[in-house]
Write a protein that holds these residues in place. Structure first.
Motif, PDB file in Angstrom:
ATOM      1  N   ASN A  10     -66.432  14.949  23.828  1.00 45.21           N
ATOM      2  CA  ASN A  10     -67.228  15.136  22.611  1.00 45.21           C
ATOM      3  C   ASN A  10     -68.717  14.837  22.715  1.00 45.21           C
ATOM      4  N   SER A  54     -65.124  21.779  19.824  1.00 44.62           N
ATOM      5  CA  SER A  54     -64.545  21.350  18.563  1.00 44.62           C
ATOM      6  C   SER A  54     -64.828  19.877  18.390  1.00 44.62           C
ATOM      7  N   ILE A 113     -62.866  17.703  18.089  1.00 46.42           N
ATOM      8  CA  ILE A 113     -61.748  16.947  18.626  1.00 46.42           C
ATOM      9  C   ILE A 113     -61.904  16.800  20.145  1.00 46.42           C
ATOM     10  N   ALA A 114     -61.647  15.598  20.634  1.00 52.66           N
ATOM     11  CA  ALA A 114     -61.801  15.342  22.062  1.00 52.66           C
ATOM     12  C   ALA A 114     -60.804  16.158  22.882  1.00 52.66           C
ATOM     13  N   THR A 158     -60.940  19.172  24.182  1.00 51.90           N
ATOM     14  CA  THR A 158     -60.736  20.584  23.896  1.00 51.90           C
ATOM     15  C   THR A 158     -60.769  21.398  25.193  1.00 51.90           C
TER      16      THR A 158
END
Ligand code: GDP
Ligand code: K
Ligand code: MG
Length: 309
Positions: free
Chosen positions: A20, A39, A41-42, A44
């Motif tokens: 991220n 994204s 969210i980690a 990805t």
């Protein structure tokens, strides 16, 4: 006169950083179109993706890596292995830290991983746009103390706004060795469209379901076929795609499908838009959801989904 071939620079540069910090956003910014999936969210980015930036003077090949973190299961271990392997093959490393936070333990882990590398390292302090003017001086000081003893060039930038990115690219060009162009000028990615299509679908799953369907999701593309109408009046190309979203638990399947199929419909519509832009044509997309218990722990399954061991 002609630019001498001998002046041309080319090489591979690994993007390293915690999940991220903005690695994929950087890649998309440099290339000017969406290739790497991003994204909030980690993790990805699971597979190593090579993205190629060519101009008259140089060809930079970025190797996007999964975020490095402490492994919790077999997939996690493979992510770290993959990142480490990327460092082994490259001419330089671009390490990205998140300037919106002070350096912490995770950053120290990254620093230790690359501290003794024999190749050049360039530092980007990303997300500079999130800092207030009054924080600039203090945050810079923290990172310079953190990086003490390294002598690496440091750039404050924002992959989102583009601030500081040209300077960073110039530095990367400077750093690369002299060498020939390795890929065609018009090639900007080393992965086949099929891979990117699966990644776009996976991205929409992660964005729409948030924490409810975690990283235990994988997408396989079962069929891609040209379904352009034979009628002269409907000449626009149309591609039919069948894809399966695999999850580990029955409950996750329920979330993915949603009330009356609403969630799956939304995921389908949004990924279809992305795929249409990628392949520049109309797309008919059909999504299936399948429960495959424990796929992350099964070596054969990981290979099936393209995660090299
Ligand atoms: P990766 O895991 O390192 O590849 O990170 P991503 O590129 O997927 O980015 C993670 C999140 O940070 C996304 O929501 C991005 O939009 C956001 N992001 C990335 N770069 C920047 C930046 O320079 N500024 C801001 N404000 N957000 C950013
Ligand atoms: K991410
Ligand atoms: Mg990424």
């Amino acid at each position: 006169g002609d630019l001498s071939q001998e002046d041309f620079k080319s090489g591979f540069i690994a993007l390293i950083g915690r999940p991220n910090v903005g690695k994929s956003t950087f890649i998309n910014k440099f290339i000017g179109e969406k290739i790497a999936i991003t994204s909030p969210i980690a993790q990805t980015t699971r597979n190593r993706l090579k993205v190629i930036l060519t101009n008259e003077k140089s060809q930079i090949i970025f190797v996007d890596t999964p975020g490095i973190h402490k492994p919790h299961h077999l997939l996690g271990e493979r992510l770290v292995q993959s990142a480490k392997r990327s460092i082994g093959d490259v001419d330089a490393v671009l390490v990205i830290f998140e300037a919106s936070h002070s350096p912490g333990r995770g950053d120290a882990f990254i620093l230790n991983l690359i501290r003794n590398l024999k190749i050049p390292v360039i530092v980007a302090l990303n997300k500079w746009d999130l800092l207030a003017l009054s924080q600039f001086k203090e945050r810079k000081k923290e990172y310079f103390e953190f990086l003490e003893g390294t002598n690496w060039p440091v750039f404050c930038c924002s992959a989102l706004t583009g601030q500081g990115c040209n300077e960073l690219i110039s530095e990367i060009e400077e750093t690369l060795p002299f060498g020939p162009q390795l890929y065609p000028s018009d090639m900007n990615c080393d992965h086949p469209e099929k891979f990117l299509i699966a990644e776009f679908i996976r991205e929409q799953v992660l964005i729409n379901t948030r924490e409810e369907v975690p990283h235990s999701v994988a997408v396989s593309i079962d069929k891609i076929e040209d379904i352009t109408s034979k009628k002269k009046s409907e000449q626009k190309s149309r591609t039919g795609i069948l894809a399966t979203i695999c999850v580990e638990k029955k409950s996750q399947k329920g979330i993915l499908i949603g009330k009356g199929g609403s969630m799956l419909k939304k995921i389908g519509q949004e990924s279809r838009m992305q795929i249409q832009t990628l392949i520049n044509g109309n797309v008919y997309l059909e999504l299936f959801v399948k429960v495959v218990p424990d796929w992350r722990s099964k070596s054969s399954r990981l290979n099936e989904f393209g995660y090299e061991g």
